[in-house]
Scaffold this active site. Structure first.
Site, PDB file in Angstrom:
ATOM      1  N   HIS A   1       0.816  -1.217   0.000  1.00  0.00           N
ATOM      2  CA  HIS A   1       0.000   0.000   0.000  1.00  0.00           C
ATOM      3  C   HIS A   1       0.849   1.267   0.000  1.00  0.00           C
ATOM      4  O   HIS A   1       0.345   2.339  -0.315  1.00  0.00           O
ATOM      5  CB  HIS A   1      -1.035  -0.009   1.134  1.00  0.00           C
TER       6      HIS A   1
ATOM      7  N   ASP B   1       0.142  -7.567   1.405  1.00  0.00           N
ATOM      8  CA  ASP B   1       0.523  -6.163   1.571  1.00  0.00           C
ATOM      9  C   ASP B   1       2.037  -5.993   1.649  1.00  0.00           C
ATOM     10  O   ASP B   1       2.545  -5.167   2.389  1.00  0.00           O
ATOM     11  CB  ASP B   1      -0.155  -5.528   2.791  1.00  0.00           C
TER      12      ASP B   1
ATOM     13  N   SER C   1       4.307   2.871   7.812  1.00  0.00           N
ATOM     14  CA  SER C   1       4.034   1.665   7.032  1.00  0.00           C
ATOM     15  C   SER C   1       5.264   1.249   6.239  1.00  0.00           C
ATOM     16  O   SER C   1       5.894   2.065   5.578  1.00  0.00           O
ATOM     17  CB  SER C   1       2.878   1.899   6.062  1.00  0.00           C
TER      18      SER C   1
END
Length: 167
Positions: free
Chosen positions: A25, A55, A133
């Site tokens: 992402h 992911d 992230s």
């Protein structure tokens, strides 16, 4: 007319060839990927591969004297063990950020906003914020045991990392 946007994320160089592990992402909609190291060097990066289901993504930079992480064994993690989350929280100037917490649970599953189910996650109360992230979750031996990936927006202080063994 589409307006170009920029965003920030984190990652970790895991080999001498300049491969970087991050979240899908973080890079999935990117047309131009640039990597800035803590020492200030900036490199263009190319996408090597992605996996939306987990992911995860790998990008690559070309450079010399690249700092790389030591990968640990997330199978040895225990609830209550201290961990450190490193990343680029909120994209703020001044370099990487570090937060500390404990492993709150193991083998958690969550559903991401894109509908994908992530499994075998490490739950931690180390603060994971937008921009973290793709960054490493590290044990106190300095080994990467997870990849910071998500927060529980309806809770306070609950974050999730993909276990390095799953990655």
């Amino acid at each position: 007319q589409a307006v170009p946007q920029s965003g920030v994320g984190s990652g970790m160089i895991f080999d001498d060839a300049g491969h970087i592990l991050t979240n899908n992402h973080v890079v999935e909609a990117a047309s131009d990927i640039r990597v800035t190291l803590p020492d200030g060097r900036t490199f263009p990066a190319k996408l090597v591969g992605t996996d939306r289901r987990t992911d995860l993504a790998v990008i690559k930079i070309d450079g010399s004297s690249l700092p790389k992480v030591r990968l640990g064994d997330s199978e040895k993690l225990r609830i209550g063990e201290w961990v450190v989350a490193i990343g680029n929280a909120l994209g703020l100037a001044g370099g990487p950020t570090v937060t500390a917490g404990v492993v709150g649970a193991l083998n958690r599953s969550i559903t991401e906003p894109n509908g994908e189910n992530l499994e075998n996650l490490i739950q931690t109360d180390a603060a994971i914020n937008p921009g973290n992230s793709g960054g490493p979750l590290i044990n106190l031996s300095g080994e990467v045991v997870g990849i910071n990936t998500a927060i529980a927006s309806e809770a306070q202080g609950i974050g999730f990392a993909i276990s390095i063994s799953a990655a």
